[in-house]
Design a protein around this motif. Structure first.
Motif, PDB file in Angstrom:
ATOM      1  N   UNK A   1       0.839  -1.212   0.000  1.00  0.00           N
ATOM      2  CA  UNK A   1       0.000   0.000   0.000  1.00  0.00           C
ATOM      3  C   UNK A   1       0.869   1.256   0.000  1.00  0.00           C
TER       4      UNK A   1
ATOM      5  N   UNK B   1     -11.360  -5.585  -4.400  1.00  0.00           N
ATOM      6  CA  UNK B   1     -10.242  -4.746  -3.944  1.00  0.00           C
ATOM      7  C   UNK B   1      -9.545  -4.036  -5.105  1.00  0.00           C
TER       8      UNK B   1
ATOM      9  N   UNK C   1     -17.434  13.063  -4.602  1.00  0.00           N
ATOM     10  CA  UNK C   1     -16.070  13.186  -4.056  1.00  0.00           C
ATOM     11  C   UNK C   1     -15.016  12.985  -5.147  1.00  0.00           C
TER      12      UNK C   1
ATOM     13  N   UNK D   1     -15.261   2.581  -5.608  1.00  0.00           N
ATOM     14  CA  UNK D   1     -15.504   1.568  -4.575  1.00  0.00           C
ATOM     15  C   UNK D   1     -14.329   1.445  -3.611  1.00  0.00           C
ATOM     16  N   UNK D   2     -13.454   2.454  -3.621  1.00  0.00           N
ATOM     17  CA  UNK D   2     -12.286   2.515  -2.732  1.00  0.00           C
ATOM     18  C   UNK D   2     -11.432   1.246  -2.816  1.00  0.00           C
TER      19      UNK D   2
ATOM     20  N   UNK E   1      -8.074  -1.172  -3.062  1.00  0.00           N
ATOM     21  CA  UNK E   1      -6.771  -1.136  -2.407  1.00  0.00           C
ATOM     22  C   UNK E   1      -5.657  -1.094  -3.437  1.00  0.00           C
TER      23      UNK E   1
ATOM     24  N   UNK F   1      -3.439   8.552  -0.105  1.00  0.00           N
ATOM     25  CA  UNK F   1      -4.482   7.572   0.234  1.00  0.00           C
ATOM     26  C   UNK F   1      -3.921   6.193   0.555  1.00  0.00           C
ATOM     27  N   UNK F   2      -2.614   6.083   0.474  1.00  0.00           N
ATOM     28  CA  UNK F   2      -1.952   4.791   0.696  1.00  0.00           C
ATOM     29  C   UNK F   2      -2.493   3.727  -0.266  1.00  0.00           C
ATOM     30  N   UNK F   3      -2.738   4.172  -1.466  1.00  0.00           N
ATOM     31  CA  UNK F   3      -3.253   3.278  -2.495  1.00  0.00           C
ATOM     32  C   UNK F   3      -2.066   2.602  -3.191  1.00  0.00           C
TER      33      UNK F   3
END
Lengths: 246, 288
Positions: free
Chosen positions: A31, A80, A120, A154-155, A157, A187-189
């Motif tokens: 991440x 994810x 958003x 959908x956020x 990862x 966002x630590x994506x």
């Protein structure tokens, strides 16, 4: 405590009848890490993406997304994942909002949450005012922004981007490159970005150079420069791929 | 920190790590998302709507009118009196609408795959059989809309069925639409490029339509060729047309119902296998 892994690929191989497209690929993405997958045409980048997204079946090797095996726990793994494909996958005759609502429906999001997330993500990309315009009316750069917004609704990862800046003008390209790097940091994506454009690499990025189905280098930009004994990513890339066209 | 997979990574709001990612609400929303998109596309594509209606109407107004004098029809169930040829072919033309609509859906699947939008559907976290079934339901819904508009126009052309028939025909339209749509899905899993679609027209749609009871009854066909009548009898499209024909007159054709249902299940199961990345055609074709 073990560090969290967004994407883990182990000993992955894939063949089209007799031609080997990927040969014993292994790497991990954490991440907040932006990983650039560089490789000339035919290196196996698109095949790798098709395997991660389960469009192709994994026959040899192992893929895990956030700990979920893509073959055994496909749905949990795909939940994810956010993807921007090389080719535009938006419906041209529908508006920005309709395209995004379709995606939120596929991910099971209720109306209230969907509208909130759409607002958003579109506002972050300065596209909210254009939400009722048809995709056909947007230019290439704006279409890409909508696709990135959609992939993030959908956020996920892990964000997969398959050469998302191809065909865009320089300002649009720079804006997208900057935005995705910012996402990884803020966002630590985890990001896996397939590209053949070396100027899209940032100094803090992680680099994977893929050539003829094999990983030729895997490390930070500095590590790759060190092992190739070069000063620039461009030179490192040419040295690892024997000058094949990106 | 928990050791569950993905526990410390981003999760959609309203979900917590460890909870199942999919639930009934997710399926429901996704299905309506797919159906809504298909219906919206249909109503906004006016040309598609008109061309879907023009085809059967030409058959009704031109072909049937010309054929009326040439073809004498005996009284056969479900009809209780002598009927005009236009009345006879109306269920066949309803079948034609659904057949072409099923193939149109199949064409749009191939187009979506070539254009890439199919990938968005295939990478969403739901089982493929469900996504294909939702696509199929969406296409069937569109075909039923077309059929009722056609029946409305036919009414003004003096082709009347008992009013109950217009209600009884709805569930049969659902089944026949699903069966023909599933056949389209199955074909789309085999078709690599849009250009190959012409072959489907020549090798599937036309033989299926002409070798059926849509235009002529079986007994009439038997007079000229026993083989042809046998082929027509085993053609699932014939059975779907007969199911519609009987339902339109308030009768239930059990044989046609079972035949159409079994055909639907076989086509659907084969289409699911065709779209399965482990077993189907997708890998050989390039996935998606």
């Amino acid at each position: 405590m073990k560090p969290s892994i967004a994407l883990s690929i182990e000993n992955l191989s894939f063949s089209y009848s007799t031609k080997k497209a990927l040969d014993q690929i292994s790497f991990k993405i954490r991440p907040g890490e932006c990983t650039l997958l560089l490789g000339p045409n035919g290196a196996g980048k698109s095949t790798l993406f098709s395997l991660i997204t389960r469009l192709y079946d994994t026959r040899e090797g192992h893929i895990e997304l956030c700990g979920f095996d893509i073959k055994q726990q496909t749905r949990q793994a795909l939940a994810k994942l956010g993807v921007v494909f090389q080719q535009t996958t938006l419906d041209m005759d529908l508006s920005v909002m309709q395209n995004l609502r379709y995606h939120t429906a596929l991910h099971g999001m209720g109306r209230k949450l969907a509208m909130q997330r759409i607002q958003q993500e579109l506002e972050r990309l300065n596209m909210y005012d254009r939400r009722f315009e048809k995709i056909r009316q947007l230019n290439g750069g704006h279409r890409r922004r909508v696709e990135i917004a959609r992939a993030l609704l959908h956020k996920p990862a892990l964000l997969l981007l398959d050469e998302p800046t191809v065909g865009l003008d320089v300002p649009s390209r720079l804006a997208i490159v900057e935005y995705v790097h910012q996402l990884a940091t803020d966002e630590k994506l985890a990001v896996l970005w397939a590209s053949h454009l070396i100027d899209e690499v940032y100094p803090d990025d992680h680099l994977i150079v893929l050539h003829k189905g094999r990983i030729k280098a895997n490390g930070t930009v500095n590590e790759v420069l060190k092992i190739t004994d070069t000063a620039m990513v461009k030179d490192a890339f040419y040295s690892l791929t024997q000058g094949d066209q990106a | 920190m928990t050791n569950q997979p993905g526990a410390d990574l981003h999760l959609p709001e309203g979900r917590r790590a460890g909870q199942p990612c999919v639930n009934i609400l997710h399926y429901w929303r996704a299905m309506w998302g797919i159906i809504g998109r298909e219906l919206w596309r249909f109503v906004t594509q006016r040309e598609r709507f008109i061309s879907a209606l023009v085809r059967p109407l030409i058959w009704l107004f031109v072909f049937a009118a010309g054929f009326r004098a040439a073809l004498g029809l005996a009284i056969t169930p479900p009809y209780e009196t002598y009927i005009l040829y236009e009345v006879y072919i109306t269920p066949g033309l309803i079948g034609m609408i659904q057949l072409f609509n099923g193939m149109q859906s199949s064409l749009s699947m191939v187009y979506d795959r070539e254009m890439g939008s199919m990938k968005i559907l295939m990478v969403c976290p739901l089982p493929r059989w469900f996504l294909l079934l939702s696509k199929l339901l969406a296409g069937t819904g569109v075909s039923i809309l077309q059929v009722y508009v056609f029946l409305g126009i036919a009414w003004f052309y003096d082709i009347h069925a008992p009013w109950q028939g217009y209600l009884w025909v709805l569930p049969t339209l659902m089944l026949s639409g699903l069966m023909l749509g599933a056949l389209g899905l199955l074909l789309s899993s085999f078709i690599k490029q849009l250009e190959n679609f012409a072959g489907v027209m020549n090798f599937v749609i036309f033989p299926m339509f002409f070798m059926s009871t849509a235009l002529y009854p079986l007994w009439k066909m038997k007079e000229s060729s026993v083989l042809l009548s046998k082929l027509a009898e085993y053609n699932p499209f014939s059975q779907a047309v007969e199911l519609i024909r009987f339902a339109l007159y308030g009768q239930f054709n059990e044989h046609a119902f079972i035949y159409t249902l079994v055909a639907f299940l076989v086509f659907m199961a084969s289409a699911i296998v065709g779209y399965n990345p482990s077993k189907g055609m997708m890998v050989r074709k390039g996935g998606g």
